[in-house]
Design an enzyme around this catalytic site. Sequence first.
Site, PDB file in Angstrom:
ATOM      1  N   LYS A 236      -2.060  -5.439   4.681  1.00 49.82           N
ATOM      2  CA  LYS A 236      -1.506  -4.736   5.470  1.00 49.82           C
ATOM      3  C   LYS A 236      -1.391  -5.581   6.886  1.00 49.82           C
ATOM      4  CE  LYS A 236      -2.718  -0.285   3.647  1.00 49.82           C
ATOM      5  NZ  LYS A 236      -3.630   0.891   3.478  1.00 49.82           N
TER       6      LYS A 236
ATOM      7  N   GLN B  42      -8.606   3.271   6.688  1.00 49.65           N
ATOM      8  CA  GLN B  42      -8.484   2.950   5.266  1.00 49.65           C
ATOM      9  C   GLN B  42      -9.498   3.873   4.413  1.00 49.65           C
ATOM     10  OE1 GLN B  42      -6.267   0.686   4.039  1.00 49.65           O
ATOM     11  NE2 GLN B  42      -6.980   1.133   1.823  1.00 49.65           N
TER      12      GLN B  42
ATOM     13  N   ASP C  20       0.224   6.914   8.607  1.00 49.60           N
ATOM     14  CA  ASP C  20      -0.109   7.173   6.986  1.00 49.60           C
ATOM     15  C   ASP C  20       0.425   8.380   7.000  1.00 49.60           C
ATOM     16  OD1 ASP C  20      -1.330   5.419   5.371  1.00 49.60           O
ATOM     17  OD2 ASP C  20      -3.463   5.764   6.544  1.00 49.60           O
TER      18      ASP C  20
END
Length: 284
Positions: free
Chosen positions: A52, A96, A119
């Site tokens: 990422k 995460q 997200d």
Amino acid sequence: MAQLIDGKRISQEIKDELREEAGKLRERGLEACLAVVQVGEDPASSIYVRNKRRACEYVGIRSLLYTLEEAASQEDLLRLIRQLNNDPEVHGILVQLPLPPQIDEKAVLEAISPAKDVDGFHPVNVGKLCIGEKTYLPCTPAGIIELLKRSGVSIAGKECVVIGRSNIVGKPMAMLLLRENGTVTITHSKTENLKAVARRADILVVAVGKPGFLTREYVKEGAAVIDVGIHRDAHNKVCGDVDFADVSPVAGAITPVPGGVGPMTISMLMRNCLEAVKATVVSK
Ligand code: GUN
């Protein structure tokens, strides 16, 4: 033989488009900044986080990495999230997953400001997705929609069957296919006669988390088969939820693993980060 849907190529194409857009935003004094938070050192999470951040660098998005030790408390993490929520320099926040067992994932995802939730996991953003309001789209399902569109697979009016009902993939996938005017069925481990239901699909999205689960008996001739799984088989080779060798001769189009859905998730995260920085201008 099925058309191979090349996620690696399409994801690169999108990152190049975003890189150009990021350049234009920078000329206007806007540089997106993503804060990535990792708790502990799960090896798979470390690889995802690294990928990422690499994508951020390529596109031209600033990324900040916050690592907390495995034993960090929920309050430690919530404190960090509050700090990032209040930091005007930070446009997107990504924690995460998975988190260590002492931390309540739900409480953490709810603590992230919906405006910075790149997200798309915050309940407010999930709700907006369901009622068709503009919001951050969850990255994996949004990536699948892009894969279909850019491979010439039309969705409107088509029978779409999603196998799996997780909050991260199955449910938002169904909402996005519906938004594209697909006729959508969500199936799961309790679905009766799954093979027959799956065989109705023109577009079949498989997110069951079982290596090689989907064989050709589930697939109508010519269907587009999208494989969300990622595993290692007995020979330590990366494989998906779909038995590729068995299914590809009957499918009309199919995603490989690796190189299918996986790379798209990160491209969509990059897209959300640019949306986040653009939103700061509109809302001022
Ligand atoms: N872990 C596995 N997939 C994801 C994802 O899309 N976002 C986050 N934050 N964690 C993940």
